[in-house]
Design an enzyme around this catalytic site. Sequence first.
Site, PDB file in Angstrom:
ATOM      1  N   ASP A   1       3.896   4.969   8.100  1.00 24.25           N
ATOM      2  CA  ASP A   1       3.623   4.240   6.865  1.00 24.25           C
ATOM      3  C   ASP A   1       4.600   4.679   5.765  1.00 24.25           C
ATOM      4  OD1 ASP A   1       1.934   2.883   4.713  1.00 24.25           O
ATOM      5  OD2 ASP A   1       0.636   2.658   6.448  1.00 24.25           O
TER       6      ASP A   1
ATOM      7  N   HIS B   1       0.511   3.455  -0.203  1.00 22.38           N
ATOM      8  CA  HIS B   1      -0.095   2.772   0.946  1.00 22.38           C
ATOM      9  C   HIS B   1      -0.459   3.747   2.067  1.00 22.38           C
ATOM     10  CE1 HIS B   1      -0.271  -0.044   4.429  1.00 22.38           C
ATOM     11  NE2 HIS B   1      -0.605  -0.956   3.527  1.00 22.38           N
TER      12      HIS B   1
ATOM     13  N   ASN C   1      -1.145  -9.954   7.184  1.00 23.73           N
ATOM     14  CA  ASN C   1      -1.814 -10.754   6.148  1.00 23.73           C
ATOM     15  C   ASN C   1      -1.138 -12.108   5.952  1.00 23.73           C
ATOM     16  OD1 ASN C   1      -3.440  -8.459   5.692  1.00 23.73           O
ATOM     17  ND2 ASN C   1      -1.957  -7.639   4.238  1.00 23.73           N
TER      18      ASN C   1
ATOM     19  N   SER D   1      -4.197  -3.873   6.687  1.00 23.73           N
ATOM     20  CA  SER D   1      -3.740  -2.473   6.663  1.00 23.73           C
ATOM     21  C   SER D   1      -4.900  -1.514   6.486  1.00 23.73           C
ATOM     22  CB  SER D   1      -2.744  -2.263   5.519  1.00 23.73           C
ATOM     23  OG  SER D   1      -1.509  -2.845   5.789  1.00 23.73           O
TER      24      SER D   1
END
Length: 297
Positions: free
Chosen positions: A25, A57, A158, A230
Site C-alpha cells: 500500500d 491509505h 471502485n 480498499s
Amino acid sequence: MENFDIDQLGDTGYTGKNVCVCVLDTGIYPHIDFRDRIIGFQDFVGKHMLPYDDNSHGTHVSGIIGGDGSASGGRIRGIAPECNLVALKILDRYGNGKKRDVLQAFDWVLKNKDVYRIQVVNISIGTTCRGKQDHRQLIEGVERLWDAGLVVVAAAGNQGPRSGSVTAPGSSRKIITVGSSDLLTGRTAISGRGPTSECICKPDLVAPGNRILSCAPGTDFAYGVKSGTSMSTPLVSGAVALLLQKYPTLTNVEIKRCLKESARDLGLPRNLQGSGELNMKQALTNESISAKMIRKL
C-alpha cells in the site's frame, strides 16, 4: 451516516496472534495501535528505511487488519489485533504507483516470506491497466504468490456499477477478491463487479466498506474514516488471520472455500456479491473445515 464499527462483525475469541499479514500500500505510520508488531518495512517508492505513510491509505488498511485499539481504550480496533504486520510501500503520497514497483514488491514477498513468516498478503489497490500486457503481468504476479502458498486478498476496485469493472490484480481467478457489501446498490454502487475478461464470476465475497473508522498517520492517537473496497479487503485479510490462528495448517484454497461457504447470502447476483457477505463466526465454525482438521489429526 454512522461509521461502521468492526465490533458489529462479532467477537470470535481469536486475535491473529503469531500470524503475519503483509500489506502492499502507501506505507504504514508507527501508530501506537500497532505497538511493536510492525516487524518489516520496505519502501519501493522513496527508499526510506523506517516505516512512514505520506498518504494515510496504508495506515488505515493496516489498522483495519491489526490495530489493537490502544489509543482508543480498545474501542477502535482491527479484526486481528495481535497479528504481525509487514508493510511494503508501493504507492506514493498521491496514491499512485508504478507497475515495476508492484512487481518488485511481489518478488520481495516471495524472497522474504519465510524470514517474516508471511502467510497473508493484502492488496487494497487496483488498476484497470493501460494495456493487456500490464494486466497480465499483475495477474501473473499475484498468482505466483498464491501458488507459493500465500493467501492473497485483493480489492475488487471502485469502478462500479458497470459490469466487468473488477480491477487488476483482483480479477485473478485464483486469489480472494473482495467487494463492498454496502457499496453494491443505489447511489453509492461503486464496488467493482464481474464478470472478468475471462468470464470469471467476481468478487468472491463482500464485506462492509462504507465509512470505516481506523488508524491514521500524524499522531499516536489519530483515527480517520475512509470508504471503498480498499476498506472491505482488510476485513477479509483479518478474518483469514483468525482462521490461520485457529487452523494453522489450512491451505489458501481451503481458506477461500471456507470463506465462500460461510458467507451470508445477500440475495444479489453472483457478479455483485460473490458468495455473499463475510461471516467470521460462521467461517471459524465451518463444519467442513473442522472435519478436515480432525482428519488431519
